[in-house]
Scaffold this active site. Structure first.
Site, PDB file in Angstrom:
ATOM      1  N   LYS A  55      -5.098   3.644   7.100  1.00 61.92           N
ATOM      2  CA  LYS A  55      -3.733   3.967   6.647  1.00 61.92           C
ATOM      3  C   LYS A  55      -3.000   4.755   7.731  1.00 61.92           C
ATOM      4  CE  LYS A  55      -1.928   3.294   3.196  1.00 61.92           C
ATOM      5  NZ  LYS A  55      -1.113   2.138   2.697  1.00 61.92           N
ATOM      6  N   TYR A 108     -10.917   4.254   5.189  1.00 61.54           N
ATOM      7  CA  TYR A 108      -9.648   4.009   4.480  1.00 61.54           C
ATOM      8  C   TYR A 108      -8.511   4.812   5.089  1.00 61.54           C
ATOM      9  CZ  TYR A 108      -6.008   4.796   0.952  1.00 61.54           C
ATOM     10  OH  TYR A 108      -4.791   4.947   0.315  1.00 61.54           O
TER      11      TYR A 108
HETATM   12  P1  NAD Z   1      -4.504  -1.275  -5.367  1.00 68.90           P
HETATM   13  O1  NAD Z   1      -5.774  -1.446  -4.613  1.00 68.90           O
HETATM   14  O2  NAD Z   1      -4.537  -1.085  -6.840  1.00 68.90           O
HETATM   15  O3  NAD Z   1      -3.543  -2.517  -5.078  1.00 68.90           O
HETATM   16  C1  NAD Z   1      -3.372  -3.084  -3.820  1.00 68.90           C
HETATM   17  C2  NAD Z   1      -2.656  -4.427  -3.997  1.00 68.90           C
HETATM   18  O4  NAD Z   1      -2.439  -4.994  -2.692  1.00 68.90           O
HETATM   19  C3  NAD Z   1      -3.453  -5.437  -4.801  1.00 68.90           C
HETATM   20  O5  NAD Z   1      -2.617  -6.075  -5.739  1.00 68.90           O
HETATM   21  C4  NAD Z   1      -3.938  -6.439  -3.751  1.00 68.90           C
HETATM   22  O6  NAD Z   1      -4.108  -7.744  -4.258  1.00 68.90           O
HETATM   23  C5  NAD Z   1      -2.802  -6.366  -2.728  1.00 68.90           C
HETATM   24  N1  NAD Z   1      -3.230  -6.755  -1.387  1.00 68.90           N
HETATM   25  C6  NAD Z   1      -4.359  -6.346  -0.713  1.00 68.90           C
HETATM   26  N2  NAD Z   1      -4.395  -6.917   0.500  1.00 68.90           N
HETATM   27  C7  NAD Z   1      -3.268  -7.683   0.609  1.00 68.90           C
HETATM   28  C8  NAD Z   1      -2.744  -8.499   1.635  1.00 68.90           C
HETATM   29  N3  NAD Z   1      -3.386  -8.654   2.804  1.00 68.90           N
HETATM   30  N4  NAD Z   1      -1.564  -9.136   1.429  1.00 68.90           N
HETATM   31  C9  NAD Z   1      -0.913  -8.993   0.231  1.00 68.90           C
HETATM   32  N5  NAD Z   1      -1.385  -8.242  -0.772  1.00 68.90           N
HETATM   33  C10 NAD Z   1      -2.541  -7.587  -0.591  1.00 68.90           C
HETATM   34  O7  NAD Z   1      -3.790  -0.052  -4.646  1.00 68.90           O
HETATM   35  P2  NAD Z   1      -2.798   1.055  -5.246  1.00 68.90           P
HETATM   36  O8  NAD Z   1      -3.609   2.177  -5.746  1.00 68.90           O
HETATM   37  O9  NAD Z   1      -1.796   0.406  -6.114  1.00 68.90           O
HETATM   38  O10 NAD Z   1      -2.117   1.555  -3.898  1.00 68.90           O
HETATM   39  C11 NAD Z   1      -0.925   0.936  -3.415  1.00 68.90           C
HETATM   40  C12 NAD Z   1      -0.518   1.587  -2.108  1.00 68.90           C
HETATM   41  O11 NAD Z   1      -0.312   2.984  -2.319  1.00 68.90           O
HETATM   42  C13 NAD Z   1      -1.587   1.486  -1.018  1.00 68.90           C
HETATM   43  O12 NAD Z   1      -0.927   1.262   0.212  1.00 68.90           O
HETATM   44  C14 NAD Z   1      -2.269   2.841  -1.030  1.00 68.90           C
HETATM   45  O13 NAD Z   1      -2.770   3.175   0.244  1.00 68.90           O
HETATM   46  C15 NAD Z   1      -1.113   3.737  -1.411  1.00 68.90           C
HETATM   47  N6  NAD Z   1      -1.482   4.983  -2.127  1.00 68.90           N
HETATM   48  C16 NAD Z   1      -2.316   4.928  -3.218  1.00 68.90           C
HETATM   49  C17 NAD Z   1      -2.620   6.111  -3.899  1.00 68.90           C
HETATM   50  C18 NAD Z   1      -3.491   6.095  -5.121  1.00 68.90           C
HETATM   51  O14 NAD Z   1      -3.835   7.173  -5.630  1.00 68.90           O
HETATM   52  N7  NAD Z   1      -3.869   4.952  -5.657  1.00 68.90           N
HETATM   53  C19 NAD Z   1      -2.071   7.318  -3.461  1.00 68.90           C
HETATM   54  C20 NAD Z   1      -1.226   7.332  -2.349  1.00 68.90           C
HETATM   55  C21 NAD Z   1      -0.923   6.144  -1.692  1.00 68.90           C
END
Ligand code: NAD
Ligand code: TYD
Length: 363
Positions: free
Chosen positions: A168, A164
């Protein structure tokens, strides 16, 4: 005559953070947005039910890697910014199979950057200057810290350790290169662990809340002393809006809650909140449900974020303490039974079986 404000294009806006961002954006700015989401297992339109009939929210199901679709959306809606949340986001799933992570996080981001670059290059000068591409990323790209190491700053070397975080990190490098090489006005945010409403219950906090409510074991990996920095999701969304409005193109901003906690302490805090909210529960005290299980392979020991840049330069700071946010989150899951039932579907059960059934109980 006043012209209507340009929308923004949000990707991944049906997931946990993206949906919270969409709801906050509409409530706080009233500006329209287009929400492009593939609706993978993690995407859920129930997260967006409160804006379902709102003309300011245009939902499109599709992939960020679909260049023809993205070009059409950009030409049709002429957004003034793109905020890229779309990703595969769960470390354990990336260990079970990294293919989708490379596909969306690396190739998808590359294709999205190319579509946006072509659109941006053809904009009239004023719109071109004002345009922004904000890439939402994670602190996990920096790797793991020892107990006494200083927190990650924006100058910390990238040392991703999981499929992962490596995917990223790859996307962050592409975003950086599209600025350096083509001049695309990008912003990158690297944030710590989020928690709050609408989080899919494969991640620690919602998984533990739901298991505890249902009297199931609370799986703690290893010794439970791995440390994460926790930020309430609405604070992350506010930080993204701040960076979008005031960040300097090409810059990276680390976002976090100044809130390091060992996993075992987080799990215990959830148990205490449930003991308080459910005085009649047969599972009290919920701590009895804690079960140490074999560790995640390559498990990063500690993350900590130095947030001084975003505070000093842009004036952002978190508004919700961990104690307030955690109680609010536990309450939210207790109050949203229907949402919970919707996500604990067949696919979810398959994942729980794949990740936990083969783990032997460690103690
Ligand atoms: P999540 O897994 O809950 O949601 C991801 C969303 O992206 C989903 O709605 C999914 O359907 C959509 N998606 C996946 N592949 C796709 C594609 N090819 N085209 C269009 N849509 C697509 O993730 P999250 O926790 O909401 O995280 C959102 C972002 O924030 C991510 O980039 C993650 O790396 C980053 N992030 C998350 C956290 C955390 O703690 N959750 C912390 C820091 C950064
Ligand atoms: P997680 O929510 O998956 O986020 P990340 O791996 O991106 O930090 O996990 C948070 C921490 O909790 C991490 O150290 C792994 C640990 N964890 C458990 O101990 N048990 C679990 O069942 C899960 C899902 C995570």
């Amino acid at each position: 005559m006043t012209s209507s404000p340009s929308p923004i294009l949000v990707t991944g806006g049906a997931g946990f953070i993206g949906a919270n961002f969409v709801l906050q954006w509409i409530a706080e700015t009233g500006t329209p947005l287009v929400n492009l989401d593939k609706l993978t297992y993690a995407g859920n339109l129930a997260n967006l039910a409160s804006v379902a009939g709102d003309a300011r929210h245009v939902f499109v199901q599709g992939d960020i890697g679909d260049a023809a679709l993205v070009a059409k959306l950009l030409a049709e809606h002429r957004p003034c910014a793109v905020v890229n949340f779309a990703a595969e986001s769960h470390v354990d799933r990336s260990i079970h199979g990294a293919g989708e992570f490379i596909q969306t996080n690396v190739l998808g981001t590359f294709r999205l950057l190319e579509s946006v670059r072509h659109y941006w290059q053809a904009l009239p000068a004023g719109e071109k200057d004002a345009f922004r591409f904000l890439h939402v990323s994670t602190d996990e790209v920096y790797g793991s810290l020892g107990p006494a190491d200083p927190a990650f700053t924006e100058r910390h070397n990238y040392r991703p350790n999981s499929p992962y975080s490596a995917s990223k990190a790859g996307s962050d490098h592409l975003v950086r290169a599209w600025h350096h090489t083509y001049g695309l006005p990008v912003l990158t945010t690297n944030c710590s662990n989020n928690y709050g409403p609408f989080q899919f219950p494969e991640k620690l906090i919602p998984l533990v809340i739901l298991n505890a409510m249902q009297g199931k074991p609370l799986p703690v990996y290893g010794d439970g002393q791995n440390v994460r920095d926790w930020l309430f999701v609405t604070d992350h969304c506010a930080a993204i809006r701040t960076v979008l409005a005031r960040g300097s193109p090409g810059e990276v901003y680390n976002i976090g809650g100044d809130c390091e906690r060992a996993n075992l302490d987080v799990v215990r805090a959830i148990c205490r909140a449930l003991d308080e909210f459910l005085p009649g529960s047969a599972h009290r005290p919920h701590e009895r449900l804690i079960a140490f299980v074999p560790d995640r392979p390559g498990h990063d020991r500690r993350y900590a974020i130095d947030t001084s840049k975003v505070k000093r330069e842009l004036g952002w700071q978190p508004a919700v303490t961990f104690e307030q946010g955690l109680k609010q989150t536990v309450r939210w899951y207790l109050d949203h039974e229907q949402w919970v039932r919707g996500v604990q579907s067949g696919e979810y059960r398959n994942w729980i079986a794949a990740n936990y059934t083969q783990r032997q109980k460690a103690s």
